[in-house]
Motif scaffolding. Structure first.
Motif, PDB file in Angstrom:
ATOM      1  N   ALA A   1      36.030  36.603  57.195  1.00  0.00           N
ATOM      2  CA  ALA A   1      37.460  36.289  57.150  1.00  0.00           C
ATOM      3  C   ALA A   1      37.970  36.286  55.716  1.00  0.00           C
ATOM      4  O   ALA A   1      39.067  36.786  55.424  1.00  0.00           O
ATOM      5  N   ALA A   2      37.156  35.736  54.802  1.00  0.00           N
ATOM      6  CA  ALA A   2      37.554  35.711  53.389  1.00  0.00           C
ATOM      7  C   ALA A   2      37.605  37.124  52.812  1.00  0.00           C
ATOM      8  O   ALA A   2      38.526  37.475  52.066  1.00  0.00           O
ATOM      9  N   LEU A   3      36.616  37.952  53.149  1.00  0.00           N
ATOM     10  CA  LEU A   3      36.596  39.332  52.665  1.00  0.00           C
ATOM     11  C   LEU A   3      37.798  40.105  53.189  1.00  0.00           C
ATOM     12  O   LEU A   3      38.457  40.848  52.444  1.00  0.00           O
ATOM     13  N   GLY A   4      38.099  39.927  54.487  1.00  0.00           N
ATOM     14  CA  GLY A   4      39.263  40.615  55.053  1.00  0.00           C
ATOM     15  C   GLY A   4      40.547  40.217  54.355  1.00  0.00           C
ATOM     16  O   GLY A   4      41.405  41.068  54.092  1.00  0.00           O
ATOM     17  N   GLY A   5      40.683  38.928  54.036  1.00  0.00           N
ATOM     18  CA  GLY A   5      41.868  38.471  53.313  1.00  0.00           C
ATOM     19  C   GLY A   5      41.962  39.079  51.931  1.00  0.00           C
ATOM     20  O   GLY A   5      43.054  39.450  51.474  1.00  0.00           O
ATOM     21  N   LEU A   6      40.820  39.226  51.248  1.00  0.00           N
ATOM     22  CA  LEU A   6      40.802  39.837  49.918  1.00  0.00           C
ATOM     23  C   LEU A   6      41.190  41.311  49.996  1.00  0.00           C
ATOM     24  O   LEU A   6      42.014  41.789  49.201  1.00  0.00           O
ATOM     25  N   VAL A   7      40.605  42.019  50.971  1.00  0.00           N
ATOM     26  CA  VAL A   7      40.928  43.441  51.143  1.00  0.00           C
ATOM     27  C   VAL A   7      42.405  43.611  51.464  1.00  0.00           C
ATOM     28  O   VAL A   7      43.064  44.539  50.981  1.00  0.00           O
ATOM     29  N   LEU A   8      42.933  42.691  52.278  1.00  0.00           N
ATOM     30  CA  LEU A   8      44.339  42.772  52.673  1.00  0.00           C
ATOM     31  C   LEU A   8      45.265  42.664  51.464  1.00  0.00           C
ATOM     32  O   LEU A   8      46.320  43.301  51.416  1.00  0.00           O
ATOM     33  N   ARG A   9      44.858  41.861  50.478  1.00  0.00           N
ATOM     34  CA  ARG A   9      45.686  41.726  49.268  1.00  0.00           C
ATOM     35  C   ARG A   9      45.576  42.946  48.361  1.00  0.00           C
ATOM     36  O   ARG A   9      46.507  43.276  47.628  1.00  0.00           O
ATOM     37  N   LEU A  10      44.431  43.633  48.417  1.00  0.00           N
ATOM     38  CA  LEU A  10      44.196  44.774  47.529  1.00  0.00           C
ATOM     39  C   LEU A  10      44.621  46.105  48.148  1.00  0.00           C
ATOM     40  O   LEU A  10      44.943  47.043  47.427  1.00  0.00           O
ATOM     41  N   ALA A  11      44.579  46.194  49.484  1.00  0.00           N
ATOM     42  CA  ALA A  11      44.910  47.455  50.155  1.00  0.00           C
ATOM     43  C   ALA A  11      45.796  47.156  51.369  1.00  0.00           C
ATOM     44  O   ALA A  11      46.731  46.378  51.267  1.00  0.00           O
ATOM     45  N   ASP A  12      45.485  47.753  52.525  1.00  0.00           N
ATOM     46  CA  ASP A  12      46.245  47.473  53.741  1.00  0.00           C
ATOM     47  C   ASP A  12      45.293  46.969  54.822  1.00  0.00           C
ATOM     48  O   ASP A  12      44.085  46.881  54.619  1.00  0.00           O
ATOM     49  N   VAL A  13      45.850  46.667  55.988  1.00  0.00           N
ATOM     50  CA  VAL A  13      45.048  46.051  57.037  1.00  0.00           C
ATOM     51  C   VAL A  13      44.027  47.032  57.613  1.00  0.00           C
ATOM     52  O   VAL A  13      42.977  46.617  58.116  1.00  0.00           O
ATOM     53  N   ARG A  14      44.287  48.332  57.542  1.00  0.00           N
ATOM     54  CA  ARG A  14      43.284  49.311  57.993  1.00  0.00           C
ATOM     55  C   ARG A  14      42.012  49.189  57.174  1.00  0.00           C
ATOM     56  O   ARG A  14      40.905  49.332  57.709  1.00  0.00           O
ATOM     57  N   ALA A  15      42.158  48.922  55.883  1.00  0.00           N
ATOM     58  CA  ALA A  15      40.990  48.809  55.017  1.00  0.00           C
ATOM     59  C   ALA A  15      40.112  47.619  55.410  1.00  0.00           C
ATOM     60  O   ALA A  15      38.889  47.650  55.227  1.00  0.00           O
ATOM     61  N   ALA A  16      40.728  46.580  55.963  1.00  0.00           N
ATOM     62  CA  ALA A  16      39.940  45.431  56.424  1.00  0.00           C
ATOM     63  C   ALA A  16      39.025  45.842  57.566  1.00  0.00           C
ATOM     64  O   ALA A  16      37.871  45.391  57.655  1.00  0.00           O
ATOM     65  N   PHE A  17      39.507  46.709  58.443  1.00  0.00           N
ATOM     66  CA  PHE A  17      38.673  47.190  59.553  1.00  0.00           C
ATOM     67  C   PHE A  17      37.606  48.165  59.047  1.00  0.00           C
ATOM     68  O   PHE A  17      36.500  48.215  59.603  1.00  0.00           O
ATOM     69  N   LEU A  18      37.915  48.929  58.018  1.00  0.00           N
ATOM     70  CA  LEU A  18      36.902  49.788  57.406  1.00  0.00           C
ATOM     71  C   LEU A  18      35.785  48.930  56.814  1.00  0.00           C
ATOM     72  O   LEU A  18      34.597  49.205  57.034  1.00  0.00           O
ATOM     73  N   ALA A  19      36.162  47.888  56.077  1.00  0.00           N
ATOM     74  CA  ALA A  19      35.156  47.000  55.490  1.00  0.00           C
ATOM     75  C   ALA A  19      34.310  46.346  56.574  1.00  0.00           C
ATOM     76  O   ALA A  19      33.077  46.266  56.478  1.00  0.00           O
ATOM     77  N   GLY A  20      34.972  45.887  57.636  1.00  0.00           N
ATOM     78  CA  GLY A  20      34.241  45.258  58.737  1.00  0.00           C
ATOM     79  C   GLY A  20      33.314  46.235  59.433  1.00  0.00           C
ATOM     80  O   GLY A  20      32.177  45.889  59.786  1.00  0.00           O
ATOM     81  N   GLY A  21      33.792  47.461  59.633  1.00  0.00           N
ATOM     82  CA  GLY A  21      32.948  48.478  60.257  1.00  0.00           C
ATOM     83  C   GLY A  21      31.729  48.807  59.419  1.00  0.00           C
ATOM     84  O   GLY A  21      30.619  48.971  59.944  1.00  0.00           O
ATOM     85  N   LEU A  22      31.900  48.895  58.103  1.00  0.00           N
ATOM     86  CA  LEU A  22      30.770  49.201  57.220  1.00  0.00           C
ATOM     87  C   LEU A  22      29.753  48.052  57.198  1.00  0.00           C
ATOM     88  O   LEU A  22      28.543  48.287  57.147  1.00  0.00           O
ATOM     89  N   LEU A  23      30.242  46.805  57.231  1.00  0.00           N
ATOM     90  CA  LEU A  23      29.319  45.670  57.321  1.00  0.00           C
ATOM     91  C   LEU A  23      28.526  45.724  58.627  1.00  0.00           C
ATOM     92  O   LEU A  23      27.315  45.427  58.650  1.00  0.00           O
ATOM     93  N   THR A  24      29.187  46.120  59.709  1.00  0.00           N
ATOM     94  CA  THR A  24      28.497  46.229  60.988  1.00  0.00           C
ATOM     95  C   THR A  24      27.483  47.368  60.964  1.00  0.00           C
ATOM     96  O   THR A  24      26.402  47.256  61.556  1.00  0.00           O
TER      97      THR A  24
END
Length: 374
Positions: free
Chosen positions: A330-353
């Protein structure tokens, strides 16, 4: 199952009551959000120490004590007149839940033969998943009509029913006397692999899922009412995934874990790549939702098999790692959201998975290596 449903509902209920609690106690919505984040962090930190301290206490006594703590903390939370009193009550509930997940599994499966452990874990997981599909929406509706303290107090009533049932009917036995106290196939290497994969999959899931409402609105273009319906569909997919996995878990325990993590990766990366198309967004959202419950459920089942020592300690470690993954994701997604857009949060989550998939593959290759050499 009722106790699992009640604890999971208690953990997630503030999500549906954020604005009501914020207005009532005159604090910001983000401060109310800490009631969820702080809860998860407490479970992550306290699970293993509490399981170690209580390792010799008869499980009927432990469970009745934990449910008593749930009842008292829920009543205290419903009567709280300030944010800090509510936070303290929530942390007490979190401490009880931290130990509950470690104790519940071995107690439940210990009542049945080892060959049906997967089905027992599946039944408990269905109850836990119902908290998200049924408990939180029902509590949100009740809070909107009668005020947020009412559904919180209702949790105390459910906890009291579980407490009385367990206190009266559960046999009293020492943990080490139960056949479920130790793993059926102890394997320290597999234990570490599953622990890492579970934490990575949790971090990946919540890096994106925490912001799924924003994604469905901004990227996929759904209206608020359609988003609500899609969240229900995702919850139903989670429940269906848990039910199907529970039936197959005893026959295919390792394959079920791999399938859940792979399905989550496909769902998240699919949303990133094709989420702008509404039809594709629905398909990949259902895939991701259908994997969320089974991913945790299959790691819990694996702990009952590969625990190198006591299963309650292994389950506590798994619960702690999973909750740490949720908070980190959740913290990582919030950080990505501030740096890019919400799609990037799903990219980050997908790569972690995908990283969780790699951990499982690496663990499998390491186990196969010595066999191949021999």
């Amino acid at each position: 199952m009722l106790a699992a449903f009640t604890f999971n509902t208690a953990e997630n209920l503030p999500i549906g009551l954020l604005e009501l609690i914020s207005e009532s106690l005159r604090v910001s919505v983000s401060a109310v959000g800490l009631l969820v984040t702080g809860y998860g962090v407490t479970v992550a930190v306290a699970s293993v120490p509490l399981a170690h301290v209580m390792r010799s206490v008869p499980r009927r006594h432990v469970l009745t004590g934990l449910l008593a703590a749930l009842v008292v903390s829920s009543v205290a939370a419903s009567l709280a007149t300030s944010y800090w009193l509510l936070l303290v009550a929530r942390l007490l509930t979190a401490l009880a839940q931290a130990l509950f997940w470690a104790v519940m599994g071995p107690v439940a499966v210990g009542l049945y033969p080892p060959e049906v452990r997967g089905r027992v874990v599946g039944a408990l997981s269905v109850a836990g998943s119902l908290a998200v599909v049924l408990g939180v929406p029902a509590g949100t509706w009740l809070g909107q009509h009668d005020g947020w303290p009412v559904p919180v107090a209702a949790l105390a009533a459910l906890g009291l029913v579980s407490l009385v049932t367990i206190a009266v009917l559960l046999p009293t036995s020492h943990p080490e006397e139960e056949h479920s106290a130790y793993g059926t196939r102890p394997d320290a290497r597999r234990f570490g692999t599953v622990l890492a994969a579970g934490a990575l999959s949790a971090a990946g899931a919540f890096a994106g899922y925490t912001y799924v409402v924003t994604f469905l609105g901004e990227v996929s273009g759904f209206s608020p009412s359609a988003v609500s319906a899609l969240l229900v569909a995702s919850g139903a997919a989670c429940l269906a995934g848990v039910g199907i996995t529970g039936v197959l878990l005893d026959r295919f325990p390792q394959s079920a874990l791999v399938a859940a993590v792979v399905m989550q990766a496909v769902g998240m990366l699919g949303l990133y790549a094709a989420g702008a198309d509404p039809v594709a967004a629905v398909v990949f959202l259902v895939l991701m939702g259908g994997a969320l419950g089974p991913a945790f459920m299959t790691t819990q089942n694996a702990m009952l098999q590969c625990a190198p020592g006591r299963t309650d300690i292994a389950l506590a470690a798994n619960s702690g790692a999973y909750n740490a993954g949720i908070a980190a994701g959740a913290a990582l997604g919030g950080l990505v959201l501030r740096l890019a857009d919400v799609r990037a949060a799903f990219l980050a989550g997908g790569l972690l998975t995908v990283g969780a998939c790699a951990a499982l593959l690496g663990g499998w290759l390491l186990r196969r290596g010595p066999e191949s050499a021999a």
